[in-house]
Structure formats: C-alpha cells, structure tokens
Write an enzyme that holds these catalytic residues in place. Sequence first.
Site, PDB file in Angstrom:
ATOM      1  N   ARG A   1      22.927 -29.867  -3.943  1.00  0.00           N
ATOM      2  CA  ARG A   1      23.467 -30.006  -2.597  1.00  0.00           C
ATOM      3  C   ARG A   1      24.090 -28.673  -2.194  1.00  0.00           C
ATOM      4  O   ARG A   1      24.604 -27.926  -3.056  1.00  0.00           O
ATOM      5  CB  ARG A   1      24.567 -31.077  -2.574  1.00  0.00           C
ATOM      6  CG  ARG A   1      24.049 -32.483  -2.592  1.00  0.00           C
ATOM      7  CD  ARG A   1      23.379 -32.829  -1.265  1.00  0.00           C
ATOM      8  NE  ARG A   1      22.944 -34.215  -1.207  1.00  0.00           N
ATOM      9  CZ  ARG A   1      21.684 -34.624  -1.388  1.00  0.00           C
ATOM     10  NH1 ARG A   1      20.730 -33.751  -1.659  1.00  0.00           N
ATOM     11  NH2 ARG A   1      21.371 -35.897  -1.282  1.00  0.00           N
TER      12      ARG A   1
ATOM     13  N   HIS B   1      15.366 -27.882   2.616  1.00  0.00           N
ATOM     14  CA  HIS B   1      15.646 -29.184   1.962  1.00  0.00           C
ATOM     15  C   HIS B   1      14.366 -30.017   1.839  1.00  0.00           C
ATOM     16  O   HIS B   1      14.293 -31.146   2.329  1.00  0.00           O
ATOM     17  CB  HIS B   1      16.726 -29.953   2.744  1.00  0.00           C
ATOM     18  CG  HIS B   1      17.392 -31.017   1.905  1.00  0.00           C
ATOM     19  ND1 HIS B   1      18.704 -31.397   2.068  1.00  0.00           N
ATOM     20  CD2 HIS B   1      16.931 -31.788   0.891  1.00  0.00           C
ATOM     21  CE1 HIS B   1      19.015 -32.349   1.199  1.00  0.00           C
ATOM     22  NE2 HIS B   1      17.934 -32.600   0.468  1.00  0.00           N
TER      23      HIS B   1
END
Length: 307
Positions: free
Chosen positions: A222, A270
């Site tokens: 993350r 992502h």
Amino acid sequence: MAILLLLDQVDPTPLETYLKSHPDCPDVRIYPHVGCVDDIDTVVVWKHPQGVLNNFPNLKLIASYGAGVENILSDHALPKDVPITRFVDETLSDQMAEFVLAVILNHRLHITHYRELQAASVWRCGTFLPDRNVTILGMGELGSTTANLLNLNGYNIRGWSRSEKNIPGVISFFGDDQLHASIADADFIVCLLPLTPKTKHILNNELFNATKKGAFLINVGRGDHLHEDDLMDALYQEQLSGAFLDVFSTEPLPADHPFWRHPKIHMTPHISSPTDKQKVARQILDNYHRIKRGEPLLNQVNPKRSY
Ligand code: GLV
C-alpha cells in the site's frame, strides 16, 4: 434483502453482472441508488466514503472487494460487530507473484532502459545484473506465493512476518527485532504487508539504511507503507538504486507529484494484482449464504490483527 455495491474507482457493472448471473443472488443495488436502507444486509466496499456504513440498520456483512481492508478498519464510524471479509484467491496471489518476478527481471535485464535506447536509436549492450537476494516483507497468501515462484526461479528468499513461518526454501525472520536482519543482504526488498498502524511508513530511512547500498525497492503493498520523503532521500544518497511502485498514498497519483518524473522510480497505476470479478462475486455470495445459515465465513478479518 439486498447487496449494495459501494465501489470507488472501480466500475461496479461487471461485478453486478457476475453476481446476478447466479440464481442464488438477492437484489443488487449500486451506491448511491440505495433504495430502502432497511433492505441492505450486505455491502461490498472499495474505498468507501467514511461513515456511510452506519446508515444501514440491518447490515450483517461488510465484504471487501479486494485483499486489503485498511480503508474499512480506519472508518471511525464502522458499525460494531458486523463481520468483515476480504478477498483471498489463488489467482490474486499468482498474478502478484508473476508481477513481482517481472519487475525483478525487468530490473536485472534493464528492459526499460533498452526501450529508451531504442527510442534514441542507440545500440549499446549492458550486462545482466547478478542480483538474486530477495527479502519479502509480509508472508501472507501473496507473500508466500511470490516467495515460491521466485524460489523456483533460483532466487534466495528471506521472508519477514509478524510470526515465524515455515515455508520451504524461505529463511524466516519475524518480529520487530528481526526486521533489519531480514533485509541486510537484500538486492530487492518487496513489500507485501497488510497496512496496519504498525506497518504504516515501515519503508523509511531506518529500514533503507539497514540494507546494503544499492538495493532496489518494490512496493506492491500500500502507498502508506512508504515514507515518500525518505525514499527520495535514499535515492538521492544512492542508498537505494531505484524503486518500483504500484501503490501510492494518494491514488490516482496527482499530476504534480515528483515520483512521475523521477529517473529512478518506475511506476504502474495499482494494477499489480487486480481482483477477478467473477471469483469475488462467487466469494461474496458464498458468505452471504453462510451468514443466512449461521455458518463460519470465508476469509473473515480479525480486526485486532488488522487483516
Ligand atoms: C488490491 O490492492 C487489493 O487489496 O486487493
């Protein structure tokens, strides 16, 4: 009763179609078209607006669309005692493992660099980097599958996790005390940790200085695992030779962010391991019916552990 899809930055239509293709699927609604709030007993969430989950008095299940649940757990108005599940799936882990292997090979073979040389019509040969020591931070499903694939490809793997792991071909390091030892010899540091209050900004100067000079960072966990200024420093000091980032504290990454133009930072938006919509639909419905039957849920999150 009804399932509400509350997905930000994800098109809900394919998931709705897969859910409805199952004969055992209840009514499906897409936020903000909620209808009667009393009908909603399951919500499927991805980056939902904080506080909104409290609006459903009959909520029985919060299902994460992805593997990470930090956005759910950090909701200060999270309804109490409603079970949370996350998406765990072999395809997700296999894709992640392949992605990490591809990033490592790209770096060792300088593939991106040759693309730049091609654009400039330059014929110049480089050498294949010998680097084969990889430390994976986080040895859950994604980390251990990635370790296995890299191991099969001849890499030397160290894995760091909260508790000791016994994975063939992986030297296990665990607990805060062993974090720095786990990366001491790393050519590549791969972050596949869950984001929790303890792992936020774990990729910081202290960690970078504990690794050997010239290590390469791969963050597919993350964005908030990374202390961004510390990465800029470590690249400037040449403590790290480069970084490959797939996740960012703010997504989409703002156009004026310095990472976009940094010559030692490679980025993807992502995409390292996208959720398989067909499979997540099946897992959501399985859990929906488990709740009805009073059976244990698949992949239930332990809020105390934060994953
Ligand atoms: C993707 O990032 C996920 O959490 O599944």
